[in-house]
Design a protein around this motif. Structure first.
Motif, PDB file in Angstrom:
ATOM      1  N   PHE A 102       0.849  -1.194   0.000  1.00  0.00           N
ATOM      2  CA  PHE A 102       0.000   0.000   0.000  1.00  0.00           C
ATOM      3  C   PHE A 102       0.881   1.239   0.000  1.00  0.00           C
ATOM      4  O   PHE A 102       1.831   1.345   0.763  1.00  0.00           O
ATOM      5  N   ALA A 103       0.545   2.173  -0.866  1.00  0.00           N
ATOM      6  CA  ALA A 103       1.245   3.444  -0.918  1.00  0.00           C
ATOM      7  C   ALA A 103       0.263   4.495  -1.397  1.00  0.00           C
ATOM      8  O   ALA A 103      -0.641   4.210  -2.178  1.00  0.00           O
ATOM      9  N   GLY A 104       0.421   5.681  -0.934  1.00  0.00           N
ATOM     10  CA  GLY A 104      -0.464   6.742  -1.371  1.00  0.00           C
ATOM     11  C   GLY A 104      -0.208   7.991  -0.572  1.00  0.00           C
ATOM     12  O   GLY A 104       0.661   8.049   0.298  1.00  0.00           O
ATOM     13  N   ALA A 105      -0.946   9.013  -0.894  1.00  0.00           N
ATOM     14  CA  ALA A 105      -0.823  10.284  -0.193  1.00  0.00           C
ATOM     15  C   ALA A 105      -2.219  10.844   0.025  1.00  0.00           C
ATOM     16  O   ALA A 105      -3.111  10.652  -0.792  1.00  0.00           O
ATOM     17  N   GLY A 106      -2.387  11.532   1.135  1.00  0.00           N
ATOM     18  CA  GLY A 106      -3.677  12.148   1.411  1.00  0.00           C
ATOM     19  C   GLY A 106      -4.756  11.114   1.645  1.00  0.00           C
ATOM     20  O   GLY A 106      -4.650  10.237   2.507  1.00  0.00           O
ATOM     21  N   GLN A 107      -5.822  11.202   0.847  1.00  0.00           N
ATOM     22  CA  GLN A 107      -6.958  10.319   1.003  1.00  0.00           C
ATOM     23  C   GLN A 107      -6.585   8.874   0.739  1.00  0.00           C
ATOM     24  O   GLN A 107      -7.116   7.959   1.377  1.00  0.00           O
ATOM     25  N   GLU A 108      -5.670   8.625  -0.196  1.00  0.00           N
ATOM     26  CA  GLU A 108      -5.254   7.258  -0.487  1.00  0.00           C
ATOM     27  C   GLU A 108      -4.570   6.631   0.721  1.00  0.00           C
ATOM     28  O   GLU A 108      -4.751   5.441   0.997  1.00  0.00           O
ATOM     29  N   THR A 109      -3.770   7.409   1.422  1.00  0.00           N
ATOM     30  CA  THR A 109      -3.127   6.898   2.631  1.00  0.00           C
ATOM     31  C   THR A 109      -4.167   6.535   3.686  1.00  0.00           C
ATOM     32  O   THR A 109      -4.052   5.503   4.353  1.00  0.00           O
ATOM     33  N   ALA A 110      -5.189   7.362   3.855  1.00  0.00           N
ATOM     34  CA  ALA A 110      -6.251   7.065   4.820  1.00  0.00           C
ATOM     35  C   ALA A 110      -7.000   5.794   4.442  1.00  0.00           C
ATOM     36  O   ALA A 110      -7.331   4.971   5.304  1.00  0.00           O
ATOM     37  N   GLU A 111      -7.280   5.607   3.158  1.00  0.00           N
ATOM     38  CA  GLU A 111      -7.975   4.401   2.713  1.00  0.00           C
ATOM     39  C   GLU A 111      -7.108   3.165   2.927  1.00  0.00           C
ATOM     40  O   GLU A 111      -7.595   2.099   3.344  1.00  0.00           O
ATOM     41  N   ALA A 112      -5.801   3.275   2.622  1.00  0.00           N
ATOM     42  CA  ALA A 112      -4.899   2.146   2.835  1.00  0.00           C
ATOM     43  C   ALA A 112      -4.822   1.796   4.319  1.00  0.00           C
ATOM     44  O   ALA A 112      -4.844   0.613   4.694  1.00  0.00           O
ATOM     45  N   ALA A 113      -4.737   2.822   5.167  1.00  0.00           N
ATOM     46  CA  ALA A 113      -4.703   2.568   6.606  1.00  0.00           C
ATOM     47  C   ALA A 113      -5.986   1.892   7.072  1.00  0.00           C
ATOM     48  O   ALA A 113      -5.949   0.991   7.923  1.00  0.00           O
ATOM     49  N   GLY A 114      -7.121   2.307   6.516  1.00  0.00           N
ATOM     50  CA  GLY A 114      -8.385   1.671   6.885  1.00  0.00           C
ATOM     51  C   GLY A 114      -8.435   0.211   6.504  1.00  0.00           C
ATOM     52  O   GLY A 114      -8.897  -0.637   7.286  1.00  0.00           O
ATOM     53  N   LEU A 115      -7.957  -0.138   5.316  1.00  0.00           N
ATOM     54  CA  LEU A 115      -7.936  -1.536   4.892  1.00  0.00           C
ATOM     55  C   LEU A 115      -7.024  -2.373   5.780  1.00  0.00           C
ATOM     56  O   LEU A 115      -7.361  -3.504   6.155  1.00  0.00           O
ATOM     57  N   LEU A 116      -5.866  -1.833   6.115  1.00  0.00           N
ATOM     58  CA  LEU A 116      -4.942  -2.567   6.978  1.00  0.00           C
ATOM     59  C   LEU A 116      -5.540  -2.781   8.360  1.00  0.00           C
ATOM     60  O   LEU A 116      -5.457  -3.890   8.923  1.00  0.00           O
TER      61      LEU A 116
END
Length: 453
Positions: A314-328
């Motif tokens: 998982f990698a991303g910035a902003g909203q993508e980081t929040a979504e990745a953190a939620g999935l994890l």
């Protein structure tokens, strides 16, 4: 906050309707009145007392009339449930908001609400609502809390109708329910470098061209301000317009977190067990590295990864980081012990030398499993292991610690293989161990540099 489910319930005749449904709703008071009325009527017939017969008929008729009125009441109400928040750490509280709307043209009578919740979230909430005018609404809320990770259903909401005398109660259920996700506790970690591991987009970052060779460079059209030294003349001649080489692209540093979930590797159960500490530690490291710009990857001993995870994690910035953190966090909320006996599948999932930083949370290791873990350090740019001693974690704090030579031997084997391996005593704080691991890796790097000179 997330919007919960919405549904409607109608206290009408019902599909199963009939006298049986109405009589089944009689309360203890209603059944007592009915029995007393029947008994009085029988005694009046035997004794020939007409006054007693009238009393008996009144006693018996009252609960029957109340049951008929409640059963034939036409209430149309809609319910909405909202969770704030829908994802909560273990040990923290979430608030559930309920809203009841009267969508009929008639006012309601006394309404009793009851929401179904698992016992681990607390007692079942019950509310009493007074008369709701046509088109009006009422709002109530309650709190839930769990020390155990998991996904817990809330609902369906039950609506209980009763008469003013308390003779009859009928229940209508809504069809919708919501899910509360209780995720592991996350401990804030200090920013460390682990002896020069590159940050996600900070100093020391790695860069690479779009493709490998000069002939394989993918060009793009010239833009105002581009350096003329990057003009790709071969492509310019081919396309008939000025083309330049693409800029070097930043390569994200990688971090793989290995979580040992073998059931035989841990002793004890509950929120303070060794396995829960390991799950919480894995969650803390994943979120910490993700926030620092790393491409993170969660790996278990069975070789499984998070659904939806890319090849590089998982990698991303902003909203993508929040979504990745939620999935994890959603994955770690429901992770459980595996039936596996070894760590060979996890070793096979590691790409040779491309994993970047490898952080492992391990339970008890026998000789074969320790050798497998030792080989993993060759498939990473740096390896840090937190090894929990199940013998220590499985005992009460007041017990005398029993010496165990196997645990220090496993740590020594991992350190000799290139790991920074730390033993985790009962009740240890992850942030302290995290900084200790950084100091040990920095010390080893300094020693290696002096030896090389």
């Amino acid at each position: 906050m997330s919007a919960g489910g919405t549904g409607q319930a109608e206290a009408d005749r019902g599909e199963t309707g009939g006298v049986r449904t109405a009589l089944a709703g009689l309360t203890t008071r209603g059944r007592s009145f009915l029995a007393a009325g029947i008994a009085a009527a029988i005694c009046a017939y035997v004794l020939g007392q007409s006054d007693l017969l009238r009393v008996g008929l009144l006693l018996a008729a009252l609960p029957l009339i109340c049951a008929t009125v409640v059963y034939r009441t036409r209430y149309r109400v809609a319910a909405t449930r909202r969770l704030a928040p829908a994802r909560v750490p273990a040990g923290s509280e979430a608030r559930v908001h309920l809203r009841m709307d009267n969508v009929s043209r008639l006012p309601t009578g006394l309404l009793m609400l009851q929401d179904r919740v698992p016992y681990v979230l607390g007692p079942r909430p019950r509310f009493v609502l007074d008369r709701v005018e046509p088109g009006g609404h009422r709002e109530v809320s309650y709190r839930v809390r769990s020390d155990l990770r998991g996904r817990y259903p809330l609902g369906p909401l039950q609506l209980r109708l009763t008469d003013p005398f308390g003779m009859c109660e009928l229940t209508r259920s809504f069809s919708t329910f919501d899910t509360l996700t209780v995720v592991p506790r996350v401990e804030p970690l200090a920013p460390v470098r682990f002896s020069g591991e590159a940050k996600g987009y900070g100093d020391g970052r790695q860069r690479s061209l779009a493709l490998a060779g000069e002939d394989d460079v993918i060009p793009r059209g010239y833009r105002y301000g581009d350096d003329l030294r990057r003009v790709h003349w071969r492509s310019t001649a081919r396309y008939g317009e000025l083309m330049v080489r693409r800029e070097e692209q930043p390569r994200r540093s990688r971090c793989t977190v290995l979580l040992d979930t073998r059931s035989g590797a841990y002793e004890g159960a509950g929120p303070d067990s060794a396995f829960e500490w390991a799950v919480s530690g894995a969650a803390s490291v994943l979120l910490h590295m993700l926030e620092r710009g790393f491409s993170v990857r969660l790996l278990t001993d069975s070789g499984s990864v998070v659904p939806g995870e890319g090849t590089d994690g998982f990698a991303g910035a902003g909203q993508e980081t929040a979504e990745a953190a939620g999935l994890l966090m959603d994955t770690l909320a429901v992770i459980d012990h595996s039936d596996g006996a070894g760590l060979s599948r996890a070793y096979d999932m590691l790409r040779g030398g491309n994993e970047g930083l490898l952080v492992a949370f391990l339970g008890d290791l026998d000789e074969e499993q320790a050798a497998t873990v030792a080989r993993m350090s060759r498939r990473s740019g740096g390896a840090v292991a937190f090894v929990l001693d199940p013998v220590t974690w499985g005992r009460e704090a007041s017990d005398v610690t029993r010496p165990d030579d196997r645990h220090p031997d496993r740590l020594r084997l991992l350190c000799e293989a290139g790991w920074t391996a730390l033993g985790v005593p009962r009740g240890a704080a992850l942030n302290g161990l995290w900084q200790q691991a950084d100091r040990e890796r920095s010390g080893l790097a300094a020693v290696s540099g002096e030896a090389a000179r």
